[in-house]
Design an enzyme around this catalytic site. Structure first.
Site, PDB file in Angstrom:
ATOM      1  N   TYR A 304       0.840  -1.195   0.000  1.00 29.79           N
ATOM      2  CA  TYR A 304       0.000   0.000   0.000  1.00 29.79           C
ATOM      3  C   TYR A 304       0.882   1.255   0.000  1.00 29.79           C
ATOM      4  CZ  TYR A 304       0.508   0.200   5.171  1.00 29.79           C
ATOM      5  OH  TYR A 304       0.982   0.263   6.458  1.00 29.79           O
ATOM      6  N   HIS A 323      -4.784   6.724  14.872  1.00 35.30           N
ATOM      7  CA  HIS A 323      -5.557   7.385  13.820  1.00 35.30           C
ATOM      8  C   HIS A 323      -6.890   6.678  13.596  1.00 35.30           C
ATOM      9  CE1 HIS A 323      -4.827   4.336  10.617  1.00 35.30           C
ATOM     10  NE2 HIS A 323      -3.630   4.194  11.192  1.00 35.30           N
ATOM     11  N   CYS A 341      -0.115   0.518  13.852  1.00 36.57           N
ATOM     12  CA  CYS A 341      -0.783   1.705  14.376  1.00 36.57           C
ATOM     13  C   CYS A 341      -1.874   1.328  15.372  1.00 36.57           C
ATOM     14  CB  CYS A 341      -1.403   2.508  13.229  1.00 36.57           C
ATOM     15  SG  CYS A 341      -0.180   3.272  12.136  1.00 36.57           S
TER      16      CYS A 341
END
Length: 414
Positions: A304, A323, A341
């Site tokens: 990605y 996030h 993350c």
């Protein structure tokens, strides 16, 4: 007897009288020079310049002075080639003038003035030139004047080049931290990158909320050898904001926010996939490094690139963020599926984003891989306090430790 004969007869007596007078005068002079009670003739004053007239490659922090012997100085000045005067101080007895500020690189200076004594007056004259370095070492910090930061924010000073091991103690002695309340802390040299050296100051424990902090690096003119010098002084004044701690539990899939000792948020989260070491969210105390409403995320190893993620708060330099990610909503609060993350819902991520400060701590627990130097700059809080202090170039010397502003910060007025 004719008048001319009488004149000739008197002439020897006149000459003889003149000789006697000269001999008496000479005797008096000799007596004046060596006899008891004689009056000595005063010598003219002598002037000594530091550096000497004609000196070159003078360091900008070298001592600069004019000294008079046998007289007092008057109207002493030191002026740069462009006419800029250098401030200085005259001693109470008038015999010594000393420059009171650093000199400019690559500049020629000239002295002026007089030394006056009983033996007369002599001019103060001469000049020298300051070194023009081949390299200048610059320093920068990520905390600017007036900033309000979180309780885990380290003071980071990054140099424009590498600081040799032999010079680190000299550099560290020129660094100081002053605080409005007593705070125990220490400098530590972190591993060099390819082209730069860096040093951090952190407290032994989180900063007390509301602390005012003044940082100073008096590096201008520091002689680092091989015609390399410190380029400029660095200062920063900032304050510590409220206490906000994130407790991120990898095993429980929750993220809790504690503000000023009270829980204000407890939300579901998804962390890095534990079965892949490259995706595991690192354990230990992270530090908020910045935030962005939209962050383009790339990991070519996982196919990605430039994927937009919103309400992103960076917590390390290895790609870890807190996030929003609606796509992992099914896993938040249940399992860990991310690439490292901390994923939250859009609403929860926005609320956290709006509350965060640079330097807030994020305490990640339950991970089997710990944050380390391999993960970037701000892994300071993963290092035990005694080990952190040992990373100071001044550690181990009582005299040096006593001089370290970082060992116990200087207190500012409240």
């Amino acid at each position: 007897m004719p008048e001319s004969d009488r004149a000739r007869r008197r002439a020897p007596a006149v000459v003889l009288g003149a000789v006697v007078v000269l001999l008496l005068a000479a005797g008096a002079a000799a007596s004046s020079a060596a006899g008891p009670g004689a009056v000595a003739v005063a010598a003219a004053p002598q002037v000594r310049l530091v550096p000497a007239d004609g000196a070159t490659d003078v360091a900008p922090l070298a001592p600069i002075s004019v000294e008079a012997t046998g007289g007092a100085l008057t109207d002493v000045a030191l002026v740069a080639e462009d006419g800029t005067p250098v401030p200085g101080t005259l001693s109470p007895d008038g015999r010594t003038w000393t420059a009171s500020t650093a000199l400019a690189f690559g500049t020629t200076y000239r002295f002026a003035g007089s030394a006056i004594g009983e033996g007369g007056s002599v001019p103060v004259t001469g000049g020298f030139s300051v070194v023009d370095p081949s390299r200048l070492l610059r320093a920068s910090t990520s905390i600017g004047d007036g900033a309000v930061v979180g309780i885990a924010a380290p003071i980071d000073i990054r140099f424009s080049g590498l600081v040799a091991e032999a010079d680190r103690a000299a550099v560290e002695r020129l660094l100081s931290v002053r605080t409005s309340v007593p705070v125990m802390g220490s400098w530590a040299w972190l591993p060099d990158t390819a082209r730069t050296s860096r040093i951090h100051w952190r407290p032994a424990e989180y900063w007390p909320p509301g602390t005012k902090v003044h940082v100073e690096a008096r590096l201008y003119g520091l002689d680092l050898g091989d015609t390399e010098f410190g380029a400029a002084d660095l200062t920063s004044e900032f304050s510590i904001g409220r206490s906000q701690i994130v407790r991120a539990d990898v095993k429980r899939h929750r993220m809790v926010v504690i503000r000023d000792g009270k829980e204000v948020s407890n939300v579901p989260a998804s962390y890095g996939l534990e079965s892949d070491p490259r995706r595991v969210t690192r354990g230990g105390i992270h530090v908020v490094m910045g935030k962005s409403r939209t962050e383009l995320m790339t990991n070519r190893a996982y196919n990605y690139e430039n994927v937009p993620m919103h309400w992103a708060v960076r917590i390390s330099n290895n790609g870890e963020f807190i996030h929003a990610n609606p796509a992992s909503g099914y896993a938040q609060g249940r399992q860990n599926v991310t690439h490292g993350c901390v994923n939250l819902s859009t609403a929860n991520a926005r609320a956290y984003f709006n509350s965060v400060l640079y330097g807030d701590p994020v305490e990640v627990t339950g991970s089997h891989i710990q944050l380390s130097a391999a993960d970037g700059d701000f892994y300071d809080w993963t290092i035990p306090w005694d080990e952190w202090r040992a990373m100071s170039a001044l550690h181990g010397s009582e005299n040096q430790l006593a001089r370290m502003d970082g060992e116990a910060s200087i207190q500012l007025p409240r």
